[in-house]
Design an enzyme around this catalytic site. Structure first.
Site, PDB file in Angstrom:
ATOM      1  N   HIS A  41       0.838  -1.204   0.000  1.00 43.86           N
ATOM      2  CA  HIS A  41       0.000   0.000   0.000  1.00 43.86           C
ATOM      3  C   HIS A  41       0.872   1.253   0.000  1.00 43.86           C
ATOM      4  O   HIS A  41       1.423   1.640   1.026  1.00 43.86           O
ATOM      5  CB  HIS A  41      -0.954   0.009   1.200  1.00 43.86           C
ATOM      6  CG  HIS A  41      -1.827   1.236   1.228  1.00 43.86           C
ATOM      7  ND1 HIS A  41      -3.006   1.316   0.521  1.00 43.86           N
ATOM      8  CD2 HIS A  41      -1.659   2.430   1.817  1.00 43.86           C
ATOM      9  CE1 HIS A  41      -3.541   2.509   0.704  1.00 43.86           C
ATOM     10  NE2 HIS A  41      -2.735   3.210   1.492  1.00 43.86           N
ATOM     11  N   HIS A  74      -1.291   2.736  -8.618  1.00 43.86           N
ATOM     12  CA  HIS A  74      -1.617   1.742  -9.646  1.00 43.86           C
ATOM     13  C   HIS A  74      -1.358   2.310 -11.029  1.00 43.86           C
ATOM     14  O   HIS A  74      -1.374   3.521 -11.230  1.00 43.86           O
ATOM     15  CB  HIS A  74      -3.078   1.287  -9.525  1.00 43.86           C
ATOM     16  CG  HIS A  74      -4.062   2.411  -9.579  1.00 43.86           C
ATOM     17  ND1 HIS A  74      -4.314   3.210  -8.481  1.00 43.86           N
ATOM     18  CD2 HIS A  74      -4.821   2.893 -10.584  1.00 43.86           C
ATOM     19  CE1 HIS A  74      -5.203   4.140  -8.821  1.00 43.86           C
ATOM     20  NE2 HIS A  74      -5.527   3.976 -10.089  1.00 43.86           N
TER      21      HIS A  74
HETATM   22  P1  5GP Z   1      -7.632   6.325 -10.607  1.00 39.31           P
HETATM   23  O1  5GP Z   1      -8.663   7.332 -11.002  1.00 39.31           O
HETATM   24  O2  5GP Z   1      -7.417   6.287  -9.116  1.00 39.31           O
HETATM   25  O3  5GP Z   1      -6.334   6.463 -11.368  1.00 39.31           O
HETATM   26  O4  5GP Z   1      -8.172   4.925 -11.044  1.00 39.31           O
HETATM   27  C1  5GP Z   1      -9.022   4.165 -10.250  1.00 39.31           C
HETATM   28  C2  5GP Z   1      -9.739   3.204 -11.159  1.00 39.31           C
HETATM   29  O5  5GP Z   1     -10.299   2.185 -10.358  1.00 39.31           O
HETATM   30  C3  5GP Z   1     -10.864   3.842 -11.970  1.00 39.31           C
HETATM   31  O6  5GP Z   1     -10.602   3.706 -13.358  1.00 39.31           O
HETATM   32  C4  5GP Z   1     -12.098   3.068 -11.526  1.00 39.31           C
HETATM   33  O7  5GP Z   1     -12.979   2.779 -12.585  1.00 39.31           O
HETATM   34  C5  5GP Z   1     -11.509   1.798 -10.932  1.00 39.31           C
HETATM   35  N1  5GP Z   1     -12.299   1.218  -9.846  1.00 39.31           N
HETATM   36  C6  5GP Z   1     -12.933   1.898  -8.852  1.00 39.31           C
HETATM   37  N2  5GP Z   1     -13.536   1.031  -8.009  1.00 39.31           N
HETATM   38  C7  5GP Z   1     -13.280  -0.217  -8.496  1.00 39.31           C
HETATM   39  C8  5GP Z   1     -13.642  -1.522  -8.059  1.00 39.31           C
HETATM   40  O8  5GP Z   1     -14.316  -1.735  -7.054  1.00 39.31           O
HETATM   41  N3  5GP Z   1     -13.198  -2.569  -8.812  1.00 39.31           N
HETATM   42  C9  5GP Z   1     -12.440  -2.385  -9.931  1.00 39.31           C
HETATM   43  N4  5GP Z   1     -12.079  -3.492 -10.608  1.00 39.31           N
HETATM   44  N5  5GP Z   1     -12.078  -1.167 -10.376  1.00 39.31           N
HETATM   45  C10 5GP Z   1     -12.492  -0.092  -9.669  1.00 39.31           C
HETATM   46 ZN    ZN Z   2      -4.229  -0.048  -0.367  1.00 39.33          ZN
END
Ligand code: 5GP
Ligand code: ZN
Length: 110
Positions: A46, A98
């Site tokens: 994390h 990520h």
């Molecule tokens: P960020 O905006 O933080 O770069 O990307 C987070 C990503 O996680 C987003 O594209 C969103 O659609 C995805 N995401 C959010 N909640 C979940 C979840 O519960 N499961 C999965 N597989 N993806 C998720």
């Molecule tokens: Zn975490």
């Protein structure tokens, strides 16, 4: 303190469509895909974002990046886009470092 969303997926407390994993990273499908292929490459440790990356764990970013070519090949991809969002103003929703891997004919404009 409660675990973040991705730590819960890593710990199999929440479901996800897992593509592959090893002891350092897990790869699963984004729940709201922005292209026909949209995978998340998530270090199991994390770390909130690139802003919190310490010298002691910087190798994980190289490890995650290094996983991309094999992952893309397994998906039958010849090209792909990689994105790391950092901070709310950088588009980060989930506070666990990520990489996004996006690909397909419907790849959105940059
Ligand atoms: P960020 O905006 O933080 O770069 O990307 C987070 C990503 O996680 C987003 O594209 C969103 O659609 C995805 N995401 C959010 N909640 C979940 C979840 O519960 N499961 C999965 N597989 N993806 C998720
Ligand atoms: Zn975490």
């Amino acid at each position: 303190m409660s675990e973040c969303l991705f730590c819960q997926i890593i710990g199999k407390k929440l479901p996800a469509e897992i593509i592959q994993e090893d002891n350092k990273i897990i790869v699963f499908k984004d729940i709201h895909p922005k292209a026909s292929v949209h995978l998340l490459i998530v270090p199991k440790i994390h770390i909130i974002s690139l802003n919190e990356l310490e010298p002691s764990n910087q190798n994980i970013v190289f490890y995650a990046l290094s996983a991309l070519p094999k992952l893309a090949k397994a998906q039958g991809l010849t090209g792909y886009r990689t994105i790391i969002n950092t901070g709310r103003t950088g588009g980060q929703e989930v506070d666990h470092l990520h990489l996004h891997l996006l690909a397909g004919d419907d790849l959105p404009g940059f």
